[in-house]
Enzyme design. Structure first.
Site, PDB file in Angstrom:
ATOM      1  N   CYS A 141     -10.151  33.056 -21.858  1.00 17.28           N
ATOM      2  CA  CYS A 141      -8.748  33.407 -21.623  1.00 17.28           C
ATOM      3  C   CYS A 141      -8.343  34.710 -22.310  1.00 17.28           C
ATOM      4  O   CYS A 141      -7.316  35.297 -21.977  1.00 17.28           O
ATOM      5  CB  CYS A 141      -7.843  32.274 -22.098  1.00 17.28           C
ATOM      6  SG  CYS A 141      -8.229  30.750 -21.246  1.00 17.28           S
ATOM      7  N   HIS A 170      -0.655  34.725 -22.611  1.00 17.62           N
ATOM      8  CA  HIS A 170      -1.580  33.944 -21.779  1.00 17.62           C
ATOM      9  C   HIS A 170      -0.869  32.670 -21.339  1.00 17.62           C
ATOM     10  O   HIS A 170      -0.166  32.035 -22.132  1.00 17.62           O
ATOM     11  CB  HIS A 170      -2.835  33.606 -22.595  1.00 17.62           C
ATOM     12  CG  HIS A 170      -3.741  32.661 -21.896  1.00 17.62           C
ATOM     13  ND1 HIS A 170      -4.174  32.879 -20.605  1.00 17.62           N
ATOM     14  CD2 HIS A 170      -4.295  31.477 -22.281  1.00 17.62           C
ATOM     15  CE1 HIS A 170      -4.953  31.881 -20.235  1.00 17.62           C
ATOM     16  NE2 HIS A 170      -5.047  31.017 -21.229  1.00 17.62           N
ATOM     17  N   ASN A 229      -3.026  28.011 -15.139  1.00 17.81           N
ATOM     18  CA  ASN A 229      -3.831  28.826 -16.055  1.00 17.81           C
ATOM     19  C   ASN A 229      -4.997  29.442 -15.267  1.00 17.81           C
ATOM     20  O   ASN A 229      -5.915  28.737 -14.884  1.00 17.81           O
ATOM     21  CB  ASN A 229      -4.332  27.921 -17.185  1.00 17.81           C
ATOM     22  CG  ASN A 229      -5.175  28.662 -18.209  1.00 17.81           C
ATOM     23  OD1 ASN A 229      -5.547  29.820 -18.019  1.00 17.81           O
ATOM     24  ND2 ASN A 229      -5.489  27.989 -19.301  1.00 17.81           N
TER      25      ASN A 229
END
Ligand code: UT7
Length: 332
Positions: free
Chosen positions: A116, A256, A286
């Site tokens: 990520c 994020h 996500n």
């Protein structure tokens, strides 16, 4: 001579058409819309359904958007760095495939694996080539086709992730716009809590690994959450402090998009009001390396020349970090 900084001069993005909603997930695993919304903030995510399509097919339209916006000949691109944990193949790199598909025949490139935090790490790497004077046009991509490594019988992970990605063009600037500072971290001890068990050199693919469903993401969500809440907020506060930036100086936090509660905790630590925080987790979920460029893509028209933005991420590795970018242009 003034110092060269690496400015973001264009943004492109792409998400697949198909929307996997919470109510559809309710039919697949033992979950419910209320749980998903309240625990994560996610309402739907995009899935690349077509067979034969891969991460590069998400990245290519994003890069082509940049070429179109800047009226750029793909042959002018010097380098493509692709942050991803879902490369088209283990090798060659997805960056090479993207370069081929967009006609960037003079570019070299490679993939960067930092889960990520991949886009943040790639941004810093790409910027170094510009700052050193080595290159004039570097494309940084953050993309993931997470549906390729998600077990849709595992309710702990399948509700979170989606497919998507984006790209930015980095060019030299002598007025101080662009990437100004980064705090980047990694700690391999975190691998225990978020990883894919098989398919690497440790445990190559076999009938046993497939039967044991080891080619999917494994995540101990609670532990990752605990580290993420602290880690992302820490580096975001640190980058503000060491650059003497107050909340009033910051125009946007670009976090994020893993969990709305992690985003809220980071914004709170930075003293930033909700209006200054980019949040699109509700519509994309996500997308791992895709989240940060997808935020920039969604908000591009609202960004103004001179805006101070903080990008922050936390993910598998563990990897985490925050970067301060001075935005370089007003959108037409
Ligand atoms: O982007 C990369 C980094 N990743 C992250 O930052 C993710 C960090 N982790 C998280 O976002 C959260 O931990 C999750 C969203 C994954 C899970 O939320 P949580 O609040 O930590 O839930 P939990 O795992 O503690 O589970 C709470 C309860 C459990 O039931 P009991 O034991 O309390 O009876 C779970 O079995 O919720 C249950 N549960 C679910 N219920 C309905 C777990 N998943 C689900 C589900 N639907 N999908």
């Amino acid at each position: 001579m003034s110092k060269i900084t690496a400015a973001i001069t264009a943004v492109g993005g792409y998400v697949p058409e198909y929307r996997l909603t919470n109510s559809e997930l309710e039919k697949m695993v033992d979950t419910n819309d209320e749980w998903i919304r309240s625990r994560t903030g996610i309402e739907e995510r995009r899935i690349l359904k077509e067979p034969g399509k891969a991460s590069s097919d998400i990245a290519v339209p994003a890069v082509q958007e940049i070429l179109r916006k800047k009226n750029l000949d793909p042959k002018e691109i010097d380098c493509i760095i692709c942050a991803t944990v879902t490369p088209d193949m283990v090798f060659p790199s997805t960056a090479n495939i993207i370069a081929d598909k967009v006609g960037a025949t003079n570019a070299w490139g490679y993939d960067l694996s930092a889960a990520c935090s991949g886009f943040l790490f790639a941004l810093s790497t790409g910027a170094s080539y510009i700052q050193s004077g080595l290159y004039k046009k570097v494309i940084v991509v953050g993309v993931d086709k997470m549906s390729a490594i998600i077990d849709y019988t595992d309710r702990a992970t399948c509700i979170i992730f989606g497919d998507g990605g984006g790209a930015v063009l980095l060019e030299p600037n002598e007025e101080g716009y662009g990437l100004r500072d980064s705090v980047l971290k990694s700690d391999g001890k975190g691998r225990e809590f978020l990883h894919m068990k098989a398919g690497g050199s440790l445990k190559p693919a076999s009938i046993e690994t497939v039967t044991a469903r080891e080619h999917y993401i494994f995540q101990e969500g609670k532990t990752v959450f605990k580290f993420a809440v602290v880690g992302m907020a820490d580096v975001s506060a640190q980058i503000m402090e060491r650059n003497n930036l107050t909340a009033a100086d910051i125009s946007w936090l670009v976090p994020h998009q893993a969990n709305l509660r992690i985003i809220d905790a980071t914004a709170k630590r930075m003293n930033l009001p909700h209006e200054k925080v980019m949040i699109n987790i509700q519509k994309y979920g996500n997308t791992t390396a895709g989240t940060l460029p997808l935020c920039l893509w969604d908000w591009e028209k609202q960004l103004k020349k001179g805006d101070n933005i903080i990008l922050a991420a936390f993910g598998g590795g563990f990897t985490w970090g925050a970067s301060w970018v001075k935005w370089a242009y007003d959108s037409e």
